[in-house]
Scaffold this motif. Structure first.
Motif, PDB file in Angstrom:
ATOM      1  N   ARG A  76       0.842  -1.205   0.000  1.00 58.75           N
ATOM      2  CA  ARG A  76       0.000   0.000   0.000  1.00 58.75           C
ATOM      3  C   ARG A  76       0.873   1.250   0.000  1.00 58.75           C
ATOM      4  O   ARG A  76       0.656   2.184  -0.785  1.00 58.75           O
ATOM      5  CB  ARG A  76      -0.907   0.031   1.232  1.00 58.75           C
ATOM      6  CG  ARG A  76      -2.184  -0.706   1.090  1.00 58.75           C
ATOM      7  CD  ARG A  76      -3.076  -0.498   2.329  1.00 58.75           C
ATOM      8  NE  ARG A  76      -3.774  -1.719   2.628  1.00 58.75           N
ATOM      9  CZ  ARG A  76      -3.419  -2.619   3.550  1.00 58.75           C
ATOM     10  NH1 ARG A  76      -2.379  -2.401   4.323  1.00 58.75           N
ATOM     11  NH2 ARG A  76      -4.116  -3.714   3.710  1.00 58.75           N
ATOM     12  N   ASP A 100      -6.249  -9.027  -4.937  1.00 58.34           N
ATOM     13  CA  ASP A 100      -7.702  -8.840  -4.817  1.00 58.34           C
ATOM     14  C   ASP A 100      -8.042  -8.009  -3.584  1.00 58.34           C
ATOM     15  O   ASP A 100      -8.893  -7.115  -3.634  1.00 58.34           O
ATOM     16  CB  ASP A 100      -8.427 -10.194  -4.745  1.00 58.34           C
ATOM     17  CG  ASP A 100      -8.422 -10.946  -6.064  1.00 58.34           C
ATOM     18  OD1 ASP A 100      -8.123 -10.327  -7.109  1.00 58.34           O
ATOM     19  OD2 ASP A 100      -8.710 -12.161  -6.049  1.00 58.34           O
ATOM     20  N   GLU A 101      -7.351  -8.296  -2.480  1.00 54.08           N
ATOM     21  CA  GLU A 101      -7.576  -7.550  -1.228  1.00 54.08           C
ATOM     22  C   GLU A 101      -7.265  -6.072  -1.417  1.00 54.08           C
ATOM     23  O   GLU A 101      -8.034  -5.198  -1.006  1.00 54.08           O
ATOM     24  CB  GLU A 101      -6.696  -8.149  -0.130  1.00 54.08           C
ATOM     25  CG  GLU A 101      -6.735  -7.435   1.194  1.00 54.08           C
ATOM     26  CD  GLU A 101      -5.728  -8.026   2.187  1.00 54.08           C
ATOM     27  OE1 GLU A 101      -5.199  -7.243   2.992  1.00 54.08           O
ATOM     28  OE2 GLU A 101      -5.468  -9.247   2.152  1.00 54.08           O
ATOM     29  N   VAL A 103      -7.128  -4.347  -4.273  1.00 59.35           N
ATOM     30  CA  VAL A 103      -8.073  -3.743  -5.225  1.00 59.35           C
ATOM     31  C   VAL A 103      -9.397  -3.443  -4.540  1.00 59.35           C
ATOM     32  O   VAL A 103      -9.995  -2.381  -4.749  1.00 59.35           O
ATOM     33  CB  VAL A 103      -8.259  -4.657  -6.462  1.00 59.35           C
ATOM     34  CG1 VAL A 103      -9.434  -4.203  -7.312  1.00 59.35           C
ATOM     35  CG2 VAL A 103      -6.977  -4.690  -7.287  1.00 59.35           C
ATOM     36  N   GLU A 104      -9.859  -4.365  -3.685  1.00 52.63           N
ATOM     37  CA  GLU A 104     -11.112  -4.141  -2.942  1.00 52.63           C
ATOM     38  C   GLU A 104     -11.014  -2.907  -2.052  1.00 52.63           C
ATOM     39  O   GLU A 104     -12.017  -2.245  -1.806  1.00 52.63           O
ATOM     40  CB  GLU A 104     -11.467  -5.365  -2.106  1.00 52.63           C
ATOM     41  CG  GLU A 104     -12.006  -6.530  -2.910  1.00 52.63           C
ATOM     42  CD  GLU A 104     -12.274  -7.758  -2.063  1.00 52.63           C
ATOM     43  OE1 GLU A 104     -12.405  -7.635  -0.822  1.00 52.63           O
ATOM     44  OE2 GLU A 104     -12.339  -8.859  -2.643  1.00 52.63           O
ATOM     45  N   GLU A 105      -9.808  -2.602  -1.578  1.00 53.74           N
ATOM     46  CA  GLU A 105      -9.591  -1.418  -0.744  1.00 53.74           C
ATOM     47  C   GLU A 105      -9.465  -0.149  -1.581  1.00 53.74           C
ATOM     48  O   GLU A 105      -9.320   0.935  -1.035  1.00 53.74           O
ATOM     49  CB  GLU A 105      -8.307  -1.581   0.081  1.00 53.74           C
ATOM     50  CG  GLU A 105      -8.348  -2.688   1.093  1.00 53.74           C
ATOM     51  CD  GLU A 105      -6.981  -2.894   1.743  1.00 53.74           C
ATOM     52  OE1 GLU A 105      -6.059  -2.076   1.511  1.00 53.74           O
ATOM     53  OE2 GLU A 105      -6.843  -3.882   2.472  1.00 53.74           O
ATOM     54  N   GLY A 106      -9.430  -0.302  -2.897  1.00 54.92           N
ATOM     55  CA  GLY A 106      -9.288   0.860  -3.767  1.00 54.92           C
ATOM     56  C   GLY A 106      -7.853   1.195  -4.134  1.00 54.92           C
ATOM     57  O   GLY A 106      -7.581   2.267  -4.672  1.00 54.92           O
ATOM     58  N   ASP A 108      -4.638   1.163  -6.348  1.00 60.38           N
ATOM     59  CA  ASP A 108      -4.318   0.977  -7.768  1.00 60.38           C
ATOM     60  C   ASP A 108      -3.071   0.090  -7.850  1.00 60.38           C
ATOM     61  O   ASP A 108      -1.979   0.510  -7.470  1.00 60.38           O
ATOM     62  CB  ASP A 108      -4.060   2.322  -8.434  1.00 60.38           C
ATOM     63  CG  ASP A 108      -3.692   2.198  -9.911  1.00 60.38           C
ATOM     64  OD1 ASP A 108      -3.700   1.075 -10.460  1.00 60.38           O
ATOM     65  OD2 ASP A 108      -3.378   3.241 -10.516  1.00 60.38           O
TER      66      ASP A 108
END
Length: 154
Positions: A76, A100-101, A103-106, A108
């Motif tokens: 992150r 996936d985790e 991306v789910e948090e937004g 990029d």
């Protein structure tokens, strides 16, 4: 007497650091190879991210342990920073859950290099490290990498 041309330049070129998490055989090989090509390497041995890698503009961040407890936090921070290269050692399949985790948090993840390195076919730590350092060096000069013979002659 004719002066011979040298294939290298003695001009100092400024590059960012190579920040590596965590200490394992691939990380140590990255440190040796990158140091040989004049790059500053910081290996963070604590797999929980330690005090933090704190990527700066132009730095390269390499996560050598995708199972490290702090891998999501490190990624992150690296992806949100101005690091010029962010990579993770993992197959696409092994990285899928973590990606996936994020991306789910937004987050990029489009700039994330996974798997890290050029496709040299190497299996050992030194060969894998060579492919990663080659990708970092190529990227730092805006090059895709690949054989020199494939470059147009000019």
């Amino acid at each position: 007497m004719t002066q011979r041309q040298q294939p290298w330049s003695d001009e100092a070129v400024g590059h960012g650091r190579i920040l590596v998490l965590s200490d394992n055989p691939i990380a140590r090989a990255i440190a040796v190879i990158a140091s040989a090509v004049g790059r500053t390497v910081v290996v963070e041995p604590d797999d929980d991210g330690g005090p933090g890698l704190d990527p700066q503009p132009g730095d390269a961040v390499v996560l050598c342990d995708h199972d490290a407890p702090d891998a999501p936090t490190v990624l992150r921070a690296a992806l949100a920073s101005q690091a010029s290269y962010v990579a993770m050692m993992a197959s696409r399949r092994r990285a899928a859950g973590l990606l996936d985790e994020l991306v789910e948090e937004g987050v990029d993840v489009s700039a994330l290099h996974v798997p890290a390195g050029h496709d040299l076919g190497g299996k050992g730590p030194g060969e894998i490290a060579l492919s990663v350092v080659a990708e970092i060096v190529a990227g730092s000069y805006g090059r895709p990498g690949g054989p020199m013979r494939d470059r147009s002659r000019g």
